[in-house]
Write a protein that holds these residues in place. Structure first.
Motif, PDB file in Angstrom:
ATOM      1  N   SER B 132       0.832  -1.196   0.000  1.00  0.00           N
ATOM      2  CA  SER B 132       0.000   0.000   0.000  1.00  0.00           C
ATOM      3  C   SER B 132       0.869   1.249   0.000  1.00  0.00           C
ATOM      4  O   SER B 132       0.475   2.276  -0.538  1.00  0.00           O
ATOM      5  CB  SER B 132      -0.991   0.001   1.153  1.00  0.00           C
ATOM      6  N   GLU B 162      -1.971   0.110 -11.091  1.00  0.00           N
ATOM      7  CA  GLU B 162      -2.942  -0.976 -11.254  1.00  0.00           C
ATOM      8  C   GLU B 162      -2.335  -2.325 -10.911  1.00  0.00           C
ATOM      9  O   GLU B 162      -3.007  -3.175 -10.333  1.00  0.00           O
ATOM     10  CB  GLU B 162      -3.455  -1.011 -12.696  1.00  0.00           C
ATOM     11  N   LEU B 165      -2.270  -2.599  -7.236  1.00  0.00           N
ATOM     12  CA  LEU B 165      -3.634  -2.752  -6.728  1.00  0.00           C
ATOM     13  C   LEU B 165      -4.166  -4.144  -7.010  1.00  0.00           C
ATOM     14  O   LEU B 165      -4.878  -4.728  -6.199  1.00  0.00           O
ATOM     15  CB  LEU B 165      -4.552  -1.712  -7.351  1.00  0.00           C
ATOM     16  N   ASN B 166      -3.821  -4.689  -8.174  1.00  0.00           N
ATOM     17  CA  ASN B 166      -4.260  -6.044  -8.483  1.00  0.00           C
ATOM     18  C   ASN B 166      -3.774  -7.024  -7.441  1.00  0.00           C
ATOM     19  O   ASN B 166      -4.507  -7.921  -7.032  1.00  0.00           O
ATOM     20  CB  ASN B 166      -3.701  -6.476  -9.837  1.00  0.00           C
ATOM     21  N   GLU B 169      -5.719  -6.566  -4.377  1.00  0.00           N
ATOM     22  CA  GLU B 169      -7.071  -7.050  -4.561  1.00  0.00           C
ATOM     23  C   GLU B 169      -7.116  -8.576  -4.520  1.00  0.00           C
ATOM     24  O   GLU B 169      -8.055  -9.162  -3.988  1.00  0.00           O
ATOM     25  CB  GLU B 169      -7.611  -6.542  -5.892  1.00  0.00           C
ATOM     26  N   ARG B 175      -9.805  -3.264  -3.982  1.00  0.00           N
ATOM     27  CA  ARG B 175      -8.716  -2.497  -4.574  1.00  0.00           C
ATOM     28  C   ARG B 175      -8.249  -1.414  -3.629  1.00  0.00           C
ATOM     29  O   ARG B 175      -7.065  -1.097  -3.553  1.00  0.00           O
ATOM     30  CB  ARG B 175      -9.221  -1.800  -5.840  1.00  0.00           C
TER      31      ARG B 175
ATOM     32  N   GLU C  38     -10.660   6.582  -7.692  1.00  0.00           N
ATOM     33  CA  GLU C  38     -11.207   5.609  -8.621  1.00  0.00           C
ATOM     34  C   GLU C  38     -11.752   6.314  -9.856  1.00  0.00           C
ATOM     35  O   GLU C  38     -11.653   5.797 -10.963  1.00  0.00           O
ATOM     36  CB  GLU C  38     -12.315   4.793  -7.946  1.00  0.00           C
ATOM     37  N   ARG C 134     -15.921   0.428  -8.300  1.00  0.00           N
ATOM     38  CA  ARG C 134     -14.791   0.179  -9.198  1.00  0.00           C
ATOM     39  C   ARG C 134     -14.931   1.077 -10.409  1.00  0.00           C
ATOM     40  O   ARG C 134     -16.024   1.515 -10.734  1.00  0.00           O
ATOM     41  CB  ARG C 134     -14.807  -1.275  -9.649  1.00  0.00           C
TER      42      ARG C 134
END
Ligand code: SF4
Lengths: 234, 394, 166
Positions: B132, B162, B165-166, B169, B175, C38, C134
């Protein structure tokens, strides 16, 4: 230096009465404080190998800060805030009727007021924490504020960072900081009434709205279509 | 400069009143300069900070941030939430590095309950903590570019973020706001194949750092705009409570992760170094942050190799009641030192939680550091101090 | 646009107008809190790329925008600014409320300083639920809005009356 890992200090935290492990470094720190400000130290508490609490009188508040910064090299200002020790007078009274039915009612009268580490005599306390980046030691300082005069000296001359913290504390608890350069609200709009962090400030939204999720009040989508948008015709 | 005819505090008060009531953009002149209002919407979507500056030509006489547009009342709300519910709430303080917000609170509760998380949980916690941090600081770097006129960096940042974050997640299911940390361990174990995937992701993060170092930090224009701007000496910074990369950018060699890491995180198991920069200007703060991403990628890389097996959850009672006491735990969050002072009365809900958030202190130095700079430098300084509005206003 | 206001617009022309309006939405991003990130991911990240839906981000000011996305927590201190922003936008204007906070107060439903739902201040066309939603959810919200633009009666919209699509 402040290694929490040395085996003998890993013992369970001490309570006030039966102090099992000792912590020489923090005891030495306390004696430094009492040597400097004398009787102004009203209460202390050590959690061995971990943390230190010192309660001082309101009059010695600024002097102690100066001593800590300049002599003890506690150069890092961590935070400053207040505590309201009175238990909330509401209990579940401020929740919505539906929630009270689900939870069942609780006893009405709140428990007696009890203060935390290093003691306390009054409902309100100011507490602050300073830290030394050299020796990695910190101390939490507390001071009682009598109910009829909620004022204390400002720390801004010593720790400049106290400025915003005191403004926040001022609007959340209604304390006055003598000598603060710009004592206006920080967060809340100017016409906000009340002091949100006092225990007797009610969260009224809880009264009018049940706790979302406790009672399933939402109809499933498609089952009932009464929740339209803003008054149109479909 | 001439003495103001209207006292400054009066003037600021007047402006904020005015703007709150009806108008948002205020701009007016008095004999000793023009007052310019920036905000409350921040151009780089950190949230909504409002800044009132008084200008003399291009030069800033005074600059006063007006926070509170994002004040959501966390400290009061924690008093009516049970301990597991509090973590859901405090996720949202620093919304770019959400997992890192949970950890100090959980550690404080664990300290009061005298529970230790099992080793595997501690490793995974540390890894997620660092992930994070990356998700957070990568966006900072992109944003920094955008605010200084180099928009390309944002696209790179969003692209590479991303991947991080993936990974978050894949473990936590969220996310953004994972709400994954529990008192006594973690909600779940790692999914299959996650470690290998994360290793791949770390090489990407390293690539990103290299790319950005060339693109942004090494850029001549960037250096011209940041070097020597907004110099904060170490002692001033400390007395304002600056922490994290902001204070390491002023040459203070102090990192909670290394120096007094709370038990429950395993930074001592990895080999990494704390980066400092002696200059104390906007450049050094940005540089330190970039290096920090590298270091945390290094930490994650090493910890991934040595995650021990075992359970991820210690034995905790089903209904969590935290014994009476007070505890303060602070960790080195992406934005700086974040701490929770938890006072418990042996109840289901905390009695009082003081949230010490990093940005709050970091931004309170703005009036001091912006005196006498030029208007474009205000943007540079704000960007390099790096704040997140949720972290200021709570 | 005299024809539109008088309500005398031919059906075919109407469809054409709706089609062109639908695929050229100038969208003002009013990012307030976590959801803003987001939203940012939906707008600038190459993975989600909102422009392929015909949404044009980054208008210079709300005065040039057709759509505003309120994403994040609206506090009572912020409320006047939100209201004012809405009033600055030219008709026809649309509002997407993104995230639980903007929809109803979200996790701060009992807070003393949070406005419980932006629809108390301005009319909302599409609600996107989630905390945070999302980016895909936001894209779906945009698609829903486009459907609404296609099927709405422009006369009522230009009169500024809220419309509910059946
Ligand atoms: S809905 Fe959730 S993610 Fe969005 S602003 Fe509110 S708290 Fe943040």
């Amino acid at each position: 230096m402040n290694q929490l890992s040395s085996a003998d200090t890993e013992a369970p935290p001490a309570d006030q009465q039966a102090e099992a492990p000792r912590d020489e470094r923090r005891e030495a720190l306390i004696s430094l404080f009492s040597a400097e400000i004398g009787d102004a130290v009203v209460g202390t508490h050590i959690r061995a190998g971990d943390d230190l609490w010192i309660r001082i009188t309101r009059e010695a508040w600024l002097e102690t800060a100066r001593f800590a910064q300049q002599r003890l090299r506690m150069d890092f200002f961590d935070f400053l805030s207040g505590i309201d020790w009175r238990p909330s007078p509401y209990g579940r009274d401020m929740d919505s009727q539906e929630d009270i039915v689900v939870h069942g009612t609780e006893p009405k009268e709140p428990p007696a007021m009890a203060t935390g580490y290093a003691g306390g005599d009054t409902r309100f306390q100011v507490f602050a924490r300073v830290f030394s980046t050299a020796s990695h030691e910190g101390v939490t300082l507390k001071a009682d504020l009598p109910d009829d005069d909620l004022s204390i000296d400002s720390w801004v001359p010593v720790y400049a960072g106290a400025n915003w913290h005191e403004r926040e504390c001022h609007e959340m608890y209604g304390f006055t900081f003598n000598g603060h350069p710009y004592p206006v609200n920080l967060y809340l709009p100017g016409d906000f009434e009340g002091f949100p962090l006092r225990k007797d400030f009610p969260l009224l939204a809880r009264r009018v709205k049940p706790w979302p999720g406790i009672v399933d009040v939402e109809p499933m989508p498609g089952s009932d279509d009464d929740e339209g948008a803003e008054g149109g015709d479909s | 400069m001439a003495a103001p005819t209207v006292p400054e505090s009066k003037q600021l008060q007047y402006i904020s009143q005015q703007a709150a009531d009806s108008r948002v953009n205020v701009e007016f002149e008095t004999e000793d300069g023009m007052t310019l209002n920036i905000g409350p919407q921040h151009p780089a979507t950190h949230g909504t900070l409002r800044i009132i500056t008084r200008l003399d030509g291009e030069q800033v006489i005074s600059c006063e941030p007006v926070p509170g547009y994002m004040h959501r009342g966390y400290e009061k709300l924690t008093e009516v939430r049970t301990y597991p519910q509090v973590t859901t709430l405090i996720n949202r303080i620093d919304w770019l590095g959400s997992f890192a917000n949970e950890v100090p609170f959980i550690l404080a509760a664990e300290k009061l309950m005298e529970i230790e998380a099992p080793p595997r949980a501690r490793y995974i916690r540390t890894i997620l903590f660092e992930l994070s941090r990356m998700a957070n600081i990568v966006l900072f770097l992109g944003d920094l570019g955008a605010q200084l006129g180099g928009v390309t960096a944002v696209f790179y940042a969003f692209r590479d973020r991303e991947f991080v974050l993936n990974q978050i997640e894949a473990v936590t299911g969220g996310r953004f706001h994972p709400n994954f940390d529990r008192i006594g361990g973690l909600k779940d174990d790692l999914p299959k194949g996650w470690i290998a995937e994360t290793k791949k992701c770390m090489t990407r993060v390293h690539d990103f750092c290299d790319e950005l170092e060339d693109l942004l930090i090494g850029n001549e224009i960037f250096q011209a705009r940041t070097r020597g701007i907004g110099v904060i000496p170490a002692n001033v910074g400390l007395s304002y409570g600056l922490s994290g990369a902001n204070i390491r950018g002023s040459g203070v060699d102090w990192d909670i992760r290394r120096d007094h890491c709370p038990p429950g995180l395993v930074y001592d198991k990895a080999d990494w170094k704390v980066c400092t920069h002696p200059d104390g200007d906007s450049f050094s703060r940005s540089w330190v942050r970039l290096q920090e991403v590298r270091e945390s990628a290094k930490i994650v890389d090493q910890l991934l190799d040595s995650v021990p097996s075992g359970p991820v959850m210690a034995k905790v009672p089903r209904i969590i009641k935290v014994p009476e006491g007070e505890a303060y735990v602070a960790t080195e969050n992406p934005l700086g030192q974040m701490g929770y002072y938890v006072i418990s009365k042996g109840d289901l809900v905390p009695f009082r939680v003081k949230i010490r958030s990093a940005s709050f202190n970091n931004v309170s130095i703005v009036p001091w550091v912006t005196r006498g700079v030029f208007v474009p430098d205000v943007i540079t300084i704000l960007a390099s101090l790096y704040f997140i509005l949720g972290d200021i206003d709570r | 646009m005299g024809l539109v206001e008088k309500g005398k617009i031919p059906k075919r022309l109407n469809d054409l107008l709706a089609l062109s309006r639908k695929y050229s939405i100038w969208c003002y991003q009013w990012g307030l809190a976590c959801c803003a990130i987001e939203m940012g991911a939906a707008f600038v990240s190459p993975r989600y790329d909102i422009m392929r839906l015909g949404v044009i981000p980054f208008p210079a000011s709300p005065r040039q925008a057709d759509l505003v996305i309120i994403s994040g927590t609206v506090t009572d201190k912020m409320a006047p600014a939100v209201r004012r922003l809405y009033e600055q936008m030219p008709d026809p204007k649309y509002v997407i409320s993104m995230g639980s906070c903007a929809n109803c107060g979200g996790p701060y439903w009992d807070s003393y300083s949070v406005t419980k739902g932006v629809d108390q201040l301005i009319p909302v066309d599409v609600y996107v639920p989630g905390c945070p939603p999302r980016p895909e959810a936001l894209l779906e919200g945009i698609v829903l809005l486009q459907e609404r633009i296609q099927s709405e009666d422009p006369v009522e919209r230009f009169r500024g009356e809220p419309i509910v699509v059946g």
